[in-house]
Design a protein around this motif. Sequence first.
Motif, mmCIF file in Angstrom:
data_model
loop_
_atom_site.group_PDB
_atom_site.id
_atom_site.type_symbol
_atom_site.label_atom_id
_atom_site.label_comp_id
_atom_site.label_asym_id
_atom_site.label_seq_id
_atom_site.Cartn_x
_atom_site.Cartn_y
_atom_site.Cartn_z
ATOM 1 N N UNK A 80 0.901 -1.202 0.048
ATOM 2 C CA UNK A 80 -0.158 0.026 -0.092
ATOM 3 C C UNK A 80 1.028 1.243 0.116
ATOM 4 N N UNK A 81 2.162 1.150 0.724
ATOM 5 C CA UNK A 81 2.954 2.366 0.727
ATOM 6 C C UNK A 81 3.248 2.387 -0.509
ATOM 7 N N UNK A 82 3.881 1.576 -1.171
ATOM 8 C CA UNK A 82 4.480 1.790 -2.660
ATOM 9 C C UNK A 82 3.375 2.157 -3.542
ATOM 10 N N UNK A 179 -14.551 3.941 -1.814
ATOM 11 C CA UNK A 179 -14.489 2.663 -1.575
ATOM 12 C C UNK A 179 -13.022 1.934 -1.065
ATOM 13 N N UNK A 180 -12.208 2.129 -1.909
ATOM 14 C CA UNK A 180 -10.794 1.845 -1.339
ATOM 15 C C UNK A 180 -10.051 2.209 -0.250
ATOM 16 N N UNK A 184 -8.919 0.349 2.822
ATOM 17 C CA UNK A 184 -7.472 0.305 3.477
ATOM 18 C C UNK A 184 -7.483 0.598 4.845
ATOM 19 N N UNK A 185 -8.589 1.490 5.219
ATOM 20 C CA UNK A 185 -8.455 1.928 6.767
ATOM 21 C C UNK A 185 -8.695 0.660 7.544
ATOM 22 N N UNK A 186 -9.798 -0.191 7.040
ATOM 23 C CA UNK A 186 -10.149 -1.313 7.803
ATOM 24 C C UNK A 186 -8.945 -2.363 7.750
ATOM 25 N N UNK A 196 -2.598 8.505 6.665
ATOM 26 C CA UNK A 196 -1.986 7.412 5.627
ATOM 27 C C UNK A 196 -3.117 7.485 4.609
ATOM 28 N N UNK A 197 -4.203 7.919 4.613
ATOM 29 C CA UNK A 197 -5.312 7.987 3.450
ATOM 30 C C UNK A 197 -5.856 9.202 3.220
#
Length: 327
Positions: A80-82, A179-180, A184-186, A196-197
């Motif tokens: 996710x970071x990349x 939605x993403x 990601x948060x979950x 982070x988002x």
Amino acid sequence: MNSLRVPNPHHRPAMPSLVESSEGGDEGESLRYEEIEDDNVSPTDLSELLKDGTKESHDRAENTQFVKDFLKGRIKKELFKLATVALYFTYSALEEEMDRNKDNPVFAPLYFPLELHRKEALIKDMKYFYGEDWKEKIQCSEATQHYVDRIHHVGQHEPELLVAHAYTRYMGDLSGGQVLKKVAQRALKLPSTDEGIQFYVFENVSNAQQFKQLYRARLNALDLDKSCKERIVEEANRAFRFNMQVFDELDKIGKSLTEEAQEGGLPVHDGKGDLRKCPYYADKLAGKAAPGCPYHAAMAVAKQPLVQLILAACIAVAAGAAAWYMM
């Protein structure tokens, strides 16, 4: 620019509204769209041409392995970071070219820096994931660089095609991107305060549906001939292909990642996959002489005959000691 502008009532294109899957578990979320009917829409409107002309590309992008895994919550933090790094370089290029063309009549009506620009939000995400010295820890990947190069070419030589890249990115961010964000948060257990988002947080768009309607109305008001509209649709499909290449690149990297990263931030390589995709990549990406992946270095040493003889002797001694202890 104020996000409360009222669109021209004579240009109100059908607007896709995002529908989330109500099923949980392995089904994950859905990026399915429903259309709001509008009798005022013309098949020759650019918004309609883009919607119909990119539907197949949209479906293919949604069905890449990376996106399917993401929607099911199977996304590793390092990956996710990349992906966020790729977005940073993409939007830096896109918004640089949008700023360059903000007064160009072929793009100016779509210039919404306050509402849409993502670079500053992505910098916040970079700091969250990589720390204050984040610039020294990231580098543009090969697939992302191809995308960035195309955006710069378009912005400097064919600015009318910049419309395609802006439409593809921002309309997607205001739709499926939301939605993403939730997935990601979950899945990554990110803070409820959106660290982070930030990329997915549009603070100056109070109503995404209305804003997308406004944006499509502006698209349809652009003074473009049929040939130019066709080129924009073609460029939008090209943008989707660039995105899919980034997804495929991330998917390949993901196959070499273990579930968790090491304490120092670099993932552990398990010996599977292409060594060139080994996440022990920090020095290599920085252009420095890297010591190589620890796993492969250890395996190479272990294959030396002398080392194998020493290991065998040590095992024999250890076995004898164990047997003596058990007597």
